[in-house]
Design a protein around this motif. Structure first.
Motif, PDB file in Angstrom:
ATOM      1  N   ALA A 162     -31.809 -31.089  34.751  1.00  0.00           N
ATOM      2  CA  ALA A 162     -30.544 -31.054  35.672  1.00  0.00           C
ATOM      3  C   ALA A 162     -30.394 -32.252  36.089  1.00  0.00           C
ATOM      4  O   ALA A 162     -29.129 -32.798  35.930  1.00  0.00           O
ATOM      5  N   ALA A 163     -31.230 -33.223  36.431  1.00  0.00           N
ATOM      6  CA  ALA A 163     -31.026 -34.607  36.904  1.00  0.00           C
ATOM      7  C   ALA A 163     -30.642 -35.431  35.870  1.00  0.00           C
ATOM      8  O   ALA A 163     -29.676 -36.300  35.972  1.00  0.00           O
ATOM      9  N   VAL A 373     -21.887 -19.572  42.322  1.00  0.00           N
ATOM     10  CA  VAL A 373     -21.456 -18.958  41.042  1.00  0.00           C
ATOM     11  C   VAL A 373     -22.685 -19.319  39.866  1.00  0.00           C
ATOM     12  O   VAL A 373     -23.235 -18.730  39.221  1.00  0.00           O
ATOM     13  N   THR A 374     -23.013 -20.892  40.107  1.00  0.00           N
ATOM     14  CA  THR A 374     -23.865 -21.285  38.996  1.00  0.00           C
ATOM     15  C   THR A 374     -25.259 -20.771  39.083  1.00  0.00           C
ATOM     16  O   THR A 374     -25.995 -20.489  38.358  1.00  0.00           O
ATOM     17  N   GLY A 393     -26.037 -28.242  28.065  1.00  0.00           N
ATOM     18  CA  GLY A 393     -24.763 -27.672  27.412  1.00  0.00           C
ATOM     19  C   GLY A 393     -23.935 -26.861  28.407  1.00  0.00           C
ATOM     20  O   GLY A 393     -22.537 -27.238  28.400  1.00  0.00           O
ATOM     21  N   ILE A 394     -24.349 -26.221  29.292  1.00  0.00           N
ATOM     22  CA  ILE A 394     -23.287 -25.450  30.316  1.00  0.00           C
ATOM     23  C   ILE A 394     -23.237 -26.161  31.731  1.00  0.00           C
ATOM     24  O   ILE A 394     -22.387 -26.040  32.092  1.00  0.00           O
ATOM     25  N   LEU A 395     -24.475 -26.698  32.083  1.00  0.00           N
ATOM     26  CA  LEU A 395     -24.490 -27.249  33.567  1.00  0.00           C
ATOM     27  C   LEU A 395     -23.515 -28.430  33.651  1.00  0.00           C
ATOM     28  O   LEU A 395     -22.711 -28.467  34.650  1.00  0.00           O
ATOM     29  N   ALA A 413     -26.513 -28.642  40.751  1.00  0.00           N
ATOM     30  CA  ALA A 413     -27.651 -28.732  40.191  1.00  0.00           C
ATOM     31  C   ALA A 413     -28.795 -27.837  40.850  1.00  0.00           C
ATOM     32  O   ALA A 413     -29.636 -27.454  40.101  1.00  0.00           O
ATOM     33  N   ARG A 414     -28.801 -28.081  42.346  1.00  0.00           N
ATOM     34  CA  ARG A 414     -29.745 -27.181  42.969  1.00  0.00           C
ATOM     35  C   ARG A 414     -29.474 -25.707  42.509  1.00  0.00           C
ATOM     36  O   ARG A 414     -30.678 -25.142  42.197  1.00  0.00           O
TER      37      ARG A 414
END
Length: 471
Positions: A162-163, A373-374, A393-395, A413-414
């Motif tokens: 994520a980072a 939502v994430t 791809g999605i984040l 990200a969290r």
């Protein structure tokens, strides 16, 4: 056009990864390079990659040295007393054994490697489950959920991805999430307690002596009576029958050999340095939480110090580094390969166009809640696709959509790491096959048992994150 090409690039990447037609590293490099040419910006590919590598270097360094550090700590025996203590605590009580499984898996997960966690946990606990005829899917399910929560550590993979994908500091993602993740871990321990009570009710409680009785196939080994001729075993002793009917007591440690999760005689053990290694690890984790130095710097210093003190001779240091080189190369290679994917996605403008399309198709009422939502989406998406596919791809698309509604990228990200308790039992995770294989459990049985509980664990983390105002 860029929107269509962007989604096509992500879809191509996901399909090839899930069908195992390409390795993640190869797919992260070749697919975006090809689409960069399709967009007509092939001449700028080098600039995109260099920009990506520059931004990802700290994350790659953190992963490299964190893997080496915790690998060395396992080698030198830092976790051995913990394993032995948990086994001693468990005795032959099914409730204690299930809770001990969760605690052991959570502790060993500190090394950030799921395969290592499962190997140590199953090696330590499998004999107890087998002798007591306990449900093995309880063992695999509890271990997978505990590891899933702990897998969110900055060096575990998802947080680093994520980072990497959003060019954020891993500590900014992980540290604020600690209260919510702690609630998730407490839920796993509570669930282990409930499952353990169910097993205790089904099986009852035996004494440790009864569990340690050798199998009938080995009649030469019996338990020594307590001098009364009743045949009751003396706690902590075994003997081999002799010609006169007497027997010499064996040391207590010998009876535990079959229950060791780690080889107690391996050459890398450093018992005289145990407290040094323990204090070093506590200091390292404390400094990380307090953000005294950047996480990559902390693990670089920690790994160098651990190697130098525990293995002062160069050949030994090289051997330890070599032993963990495969994990280091796989993880750091993935991070640098991701520089191509994220660089092309952002440099060509595809991610911006996809985000705009997504923003226009999200109901206005949901836009300000993109972090929530994430978090919800991360539960099924990280189960049905690899972490590489979701985070690279999605984040980025979800983060761009969130920013358009005033939601910061770090909040998104969290929320993205919330689905990890379920992800660790995904058929796309190689480590889960280590778990079910060593436990001799059918993957289908494991899935049927764990999915509902793991999804509930993720929802607990999500609820706690919302309650604490983290997302």
């Amino acid at each position: 056009m860029l929107t269509i090409l962007g989604f096509a690039m992500i879809a191509t990447f996901l399909v090839l990864i899930m069908l195992k037609k390409m390795s993640p590293i190869a797919a992260l490099v070749l697919i975006p390079a090809l689409f960069c040419v399709f967009v007509g910006k092939g001449a700028k590919l080098g600039d995109y990659v260099i920009d990506g590598v520059t931004g990802l270097a700290p994350t790659a360094a953190m992963l490299m040295f964190a893997i080496v550090y915790f690998g060395v700590m396992i080698d030198v025996g830092l976790f051995d007393p913990i394993v032995r203590g948990i086994l001693k605590f468990c005795k032959a009580d099914p409730l204690r054994i299930v809770v001990g499984t969760a605690v052991l898996a959570a502790i060993v997960s500190l090394d950030g490697d799921g395969s290592t966690t499962f190997m140590i946990t199953v090696s330590a606990m499998y004999p107890l489950y087998k002798r007591l005829k306990m449900s093995l899917v309880v063992m695999t399910g509890v271990a997978a959920m505990a590891n899933g929560v702990m897998n969110t550590l900055p060096w575990g993979g998802p947080t680093a991805r994520a980072a990497t994908a959003l060019k954020l500091d891993a500590s900014d993602i992980f540290v604020p999430m600690i209260p919510a993740l702690a609630m998730g871990l407490l839920f796993v321990f509570a669930l282990a307690y409930v499952l353990g009570r169910r097993e205790r009710k089904r099986l009852g409680v035996l004494t440790l002596d009864e569990v340690l009785v050798e199998e009938p196939a080995e009649p030469e080994t019996v338990l020594v009576g307590a001098g009364t001729g009743t045949g009751k075993g003396t706690k902590g002793t075994k003997a081999v029958t002799g010609g006169s009917g007497g027997g010499a007591d064996l040391p207590e440690e010998s009876e535990d050999d079959g229950f060791q999760g780690l080889d107690p005689h391996r050459a890398t053990l450093r018992p005289k340095l145990y407290w040094f290694n323990a204090l070093l690890t506590v200091a390292l984790l404390t400094a990380m939480i307090m953000e005294l130095l950047p996480i990559p710097v902390l693990f670089l210093l920690g790994a160098a110090l651990a190697l130098t003190v525990n293995f002062p001779h160069m050949p030994d240091q090289k051997a330890r580094i070599g032993a963990h080189a495969e994990n280091v190369l796989n993880v750091s290679g993935m991070v640098f390969a991701a520089a191509v994917f994220t660089g092309v996605l952002q440099g060509t403008g595809m991610v911006d166009h996809m985000a705009k399309w997504l923003v226009h198709n999200i109901p206005d009422g949901m836009g300000p809640h993109m972090a929530f939502v994430t978090g919800l989406l991360s539960i099924p998406l990280t189960y049905f696709m690899s972490n590489d596919g979701f985070y690279f791809g999605i984040l980025p698309v979800l983060a761009e959509a969130g920013q358009a509604h005033g939601v910061s990228a770090v909040e998104v990200a969290r929320a993205s790491i919330i689905g990890q308790p379920l992800h660790m039992s995904s058929p796309l995770v190689p480590a889960v096959y280590v778990l079910v294989g060593m436990a001799k459990v059918e993957f289908g049985d494991h899935t049927r048992f764990v999915v509902k509980w793991a999804a509930l664990t993720s929802l607990v983390v999500l609820g706690a994150a919302v309650l604490f105002g983290i997302i």
